[in-house]
Scaffold this active site. Structure first.
Site, PDB file in Angstrom:
ATOM      1  N   GLY A  14       0.708  -1.313   0.016  1.00 41.94           N
ATOM      2  CA  GLY A  14       0.034  -0.009  -0.123  1.00 41.94           C
ATOM      3  C   GLY A  14       0.886   1.303   0.017  1.00 41.94           C
ATOM      4  N   LYS A  79      -0.990  -6.517  -4.485  1.00 38.53           N
ATOM      5  CA  LYS A  79      -1.420  -7.944  -5.149  1.00 38.53           C
ATOM      6  C   LYS A  79      -0.354  -8.566  -5.819  1.00 38.53           C
ATOM      7  CE  LYS A  79      -5.588  -5.773  -7.013  1.00 38.53           C
ATOM      8  NZ  LYS A  79      -5.471  -4.548  -6.209  1.00 38.53           N
ATOM      9  N   GLY A  80      -0.665  -9.733  -6.321  1.00 39.41           N
ATOM     10  CA  GLY A  80       0.273 -10.532  -7.157  1.00 39.41           C
ATOM     11  C   GLY A  80       1.390 -11.039  -6.373  1.00 39.41           C
ATOM     12  N   THR A 140       4.891   1.974   6.522  1.00 42.04           N
ATOM     13  CA  THR A 140       3.475   1.569   6.391  1.00 42.04           C
ATOM     14  C   THR A 140       2.741   2.418   7.213  1.00 42.04           C
ATOM     15  OG1 THR A 140       2.069  -0.197   7.485  1.00 42.04           O
ATOM     16  CG2 THR A 140       4.401  -0.249   7.903  1.00 42.04           C
ATOM     17  N   ASP A 142       0.325   1.606   9.026  1.00 40.91           N
ATOM     18  CA  ASP A 142       0.300   0.681  10.208  1.00 40.91           C
ATOM     19  C   ASP A 142       1.105   0.740  11.364  1.00 40.91           C
ATOM     20  OD1 ASP A 142      -1.901   0.291   8.712  1.00 40.91           O
ATOM     21  OD2 ASP A 142      -1.017  -1.768   7.830  1.00 40.91           O
ATOM     22  N   MET A 184      -7.473   3.186  10.000  1.00 44.55           N
ATOM     23  CA  MET A 184      -7.107   2.017   9.307  1.00 44.55           C
ATOM     24  C   MET A 184      -5.890   1.399  10.378  1.00 44.55           C
ATOM     25  SD  MET A 184      -6.328   2.591   5.412  1.00 44.55           S
ATOM     26  CE  MET A 184      -7.619   2.312   4.165  1.00 44.55           C
ATOM     27  N   ARG A 279     -23.091   9.535  14.967  1.00 54.74           N
ATOM     28  CA  ARG A 279     -22.414   9.449  13.642  1.00 54.74           C
ATOM     29  C   ARG A 279     -21.003   8.748  13.442  1.00 54.74           C
ATOM     30  NH1 ARG A 279     -27.093  10.515  13.364  1.00 54.74           N
ATOM     31  NH2 ARG A 279     -28.335  12.323  12.390  1.00 54.74           N
ATOM     32  N   ARG A 288      -3.686   7.757   3.795  1.00 55.37           N
ATOM     33  CA  ARG A 288      -2.608   7.714   3.226  1.00 55.37           C
ATOM     34  C   ARG A 288      -2.008   8.565   2.006  1.00 55.37           C
ATOM     35  NH1 ARG A 288      -3.584   1.262   1.753  1.00 55.37           N
ATOM     36  NH2 ARG A 288      -3.399   2.071  -0.537  1.00 55.37           N
TER      37      ARG A 288
HETATM   38  O1  F6P Z   1      -1.500  -1.916   5.125  1.00 54.92           O
HETATM   39  C1  F6P Z   1      -1.892  -0.527   4.762  1.00 54.92           C
HETATM   40  C2  F6P Z   1      -3.411  -0.447   4.758  1.00 54.92           C
HETATM   41  O2  F6P Z   1      -3.871   0.968   4.627  1.00 54.92           O
HETATM   42  C3  F6P Z   1      -4.133  -1.098   5.859  1.00 54.92           C
HETATM   43  O3  F6P Z   1      -4.100   0.067   7.066  1.00 54.92           O
HETATM   44  C4  F6P Z   1      -5.546  -1.168   5.427  1.00 54.92           C
HETATM   45  O4  F6P Z   1      -6.124  -2.180   5.864  1.00 54.92           O
HETATM   46  C5  F6P Z   1      -5.102  -1.767   3.788  1.00 54.92           C
HETATM   47  O5  F6P Z   1      -3.838  -1.181   3.703  1.00 54.92           O
HETATM   48  C6  F6P Z   1      -6.117  -1.189   2.807  1.00 54.92           C
HETATM   49  O6  F6P Z   1      -5.643  -1.575   1.452  1.00 54.92           O
HETATM   50  P1  F6P Z   1      -6.146  -1.379   0.378  1.00 54.92           P
HETATM   51  O7  F6P Z   1      -5.368  -0.199  -0.202  1.00 54.92           O
HETATM   52  O8  F6P Z   1      -5.959  -2.595  -0.463  1.00 54.92           O
HETATM   53  O9  F6P Z   1      -7.815  -1.120   0.414  1.00 54.92           O
END
Ligand code: F6P
Length: 361
Positions: A14, A79-80, A140, A142, A184, A279, A288
């Site tokens: 990501g 992916k991939g 990341t 995360d 996230m 809400r 991101r």
């Molecule tokens: O690992 C980074 C992240 O943004 C996570 O926090 C989130 O769960 C995931 O990627 C989202 O992935 P995508 O961009 O494939 O929706």
């Protein structure tokens, strides 16, 4: 130049804020040594096509504009898996030899891979199989990569989530509402914990601490009745489970699943338990895609420079890391093996509790 090196760089997994600042630092540091830098497009996917997709990166391409940009100018993919690559007919194929062949064909003496734990594990296996000189740079939002205090992108994501709370607070107060913010972070509650403390949340729910909905509701009632406040802020990490114990996911086109849905799930239950209007905001990819804040620009620069220093020293299979206000390097394997979740006995959890923030337990 007799010892002119050609090194490759790619971004994988990501995207996040600060990737372009890392690429710039690598290009600048390499240029000082007279090396050429080849930027591979879309992670390892750029090495799977013929002709391969890459561009030679020069200092001239990196005026300071690019450093400020979110995303990655090289493109990326999460992916991939090359060892189990999904083919159009629905089968899976090991395409690792094509990637290794591509790296050899490009004449790369070393590869710098900017990625999270999943990408690093793939790159490490490729490097072992193909005898490739690999350096990794952790990125990341995360912040779950082990052996480094911070990964590129985390500080900015935590800042965005904090700013979201700053923006939710006045509207919550204006309407007497409970606001739930879903952030996230996958299985690590780092974004929720950091932004929740910084943004004045009343409740922070993270995957590391099992919660009780009654405890959450009690806290919100206390805010109203004892603190005499007409609003409450709740931050919930996307991988927090339902009361029944399952993690909620959203299915995307093509069947791919990602965490999502816990904010709305909790919002309904909080409203039902407390009677307060509630809400929900799902922050999503907003975390991101923005310009990196100074902390991310700094580690991006330090990581990029140190990665080139490692290549120059012939020290490979290492991940650069941030430790005690310094840039160090550690074995990639150690970083992958040690996930960095929120330490439930650590300073942040103790701080949150002392501030009266409910962690759901
Ligand atoms: O690992 C980074 C992240 O943004 C996570 O926090 C989130 O769960 C995931 O990627 C989202 O992935 P995508 O961009 O494939 O929706």
């Amino acid at each position: 130049m007799a010892n002119k090196k050609r090194i490759g760089i790619l971004t994988s997994g990501g995207d996040c804020a600060g990737l372009n600042a890392v690429i710039r630092a690598v290009v600048y540091a390499a240029a000082r040594l007279g090396w050429e830098v080849v930027g591979i497009e879309d992670g390892t996917a750029g090495l799977l096509t013929r002709p391969m997709r890459y561009k030679v990166l020069t200092r001239e391409m990196f005026d300071t504009t690019i450093m400020r940009l979110g995303g990655t100018i090289l493109g990326t993919t999460n992916k991939g898996n090359p060892f189990k690559f999904p083919m159009p007919d629905g089968s899976f194929k090991d395409r690792s030899d094509e990637i290794i062949g591509g790296i050899k064909e490009l004449g790369l003496e070393a590869l710098i891979g900017i990625g999270g734990d999943g990408s690093m594990a793939i790159l490490k296996t490729l490097a072992k199989r193909g005898n490739i000189n690999l350096i990794c740079i952790p990125k990341t939002i995360d912040n779950d990569v082990g052996k480094t205090e911070s990964s590129v992108g985390f500080e900015t994501a935590a800042y965005v989530a904090t700013e979201a709370l700053d923006r939710l607070q006045p509207t919550a107060a204006s309407h007497d509402r409970v606001m739930v913010l879903e952030v996230m972070g996958r299985d690590a509650g780092n974004i929720a914990m950091t932004s929740g403390i910084a943004g004045g949340a009343d409740v922070i729910l993270i995957p590391e601490i099992p919660y009780s909905i009654d405890k959450v509701a009690q806290k919100i009632m206390r805010v109203r009745e004892e603190e005499r406040r007409n609003f409450a802020l709740v931050v919930v990490s996307e991988a927090v489970r339902t009361i029944e114990g399952s993690a909620l996911q959203v299915e995307h086109f093509g069947g791919e699943k990602r965490y999502g849905g816990i904010g709305h799930y909790l919002g309904e239950r909080i409203a039902a338990k407390t009677g307060f209007e509630t809400r929900v905001t799902v922050l999503g990819h907003v975390q991101r895609g923005c310009a990196p804040i100074p902390g991310d620009r700094l580690i991006a620069a330090a990581f990029g420079v140190h990665a080139v220093e490692l290549v120059a020293a012939g020290k490979f299979d290492r991940m650069v890391a941030w430790s005690n206000r310094n840039v160090i390097d550690v074995p990639i394997e150690d970083a992958i093996a040690s996930q960095q979740a929120v330490d439930i006995n650590g300073a942040l959890v103790r701080t949150a509790r002392s501030l009266g923030i409910c962690l759901g337990d």
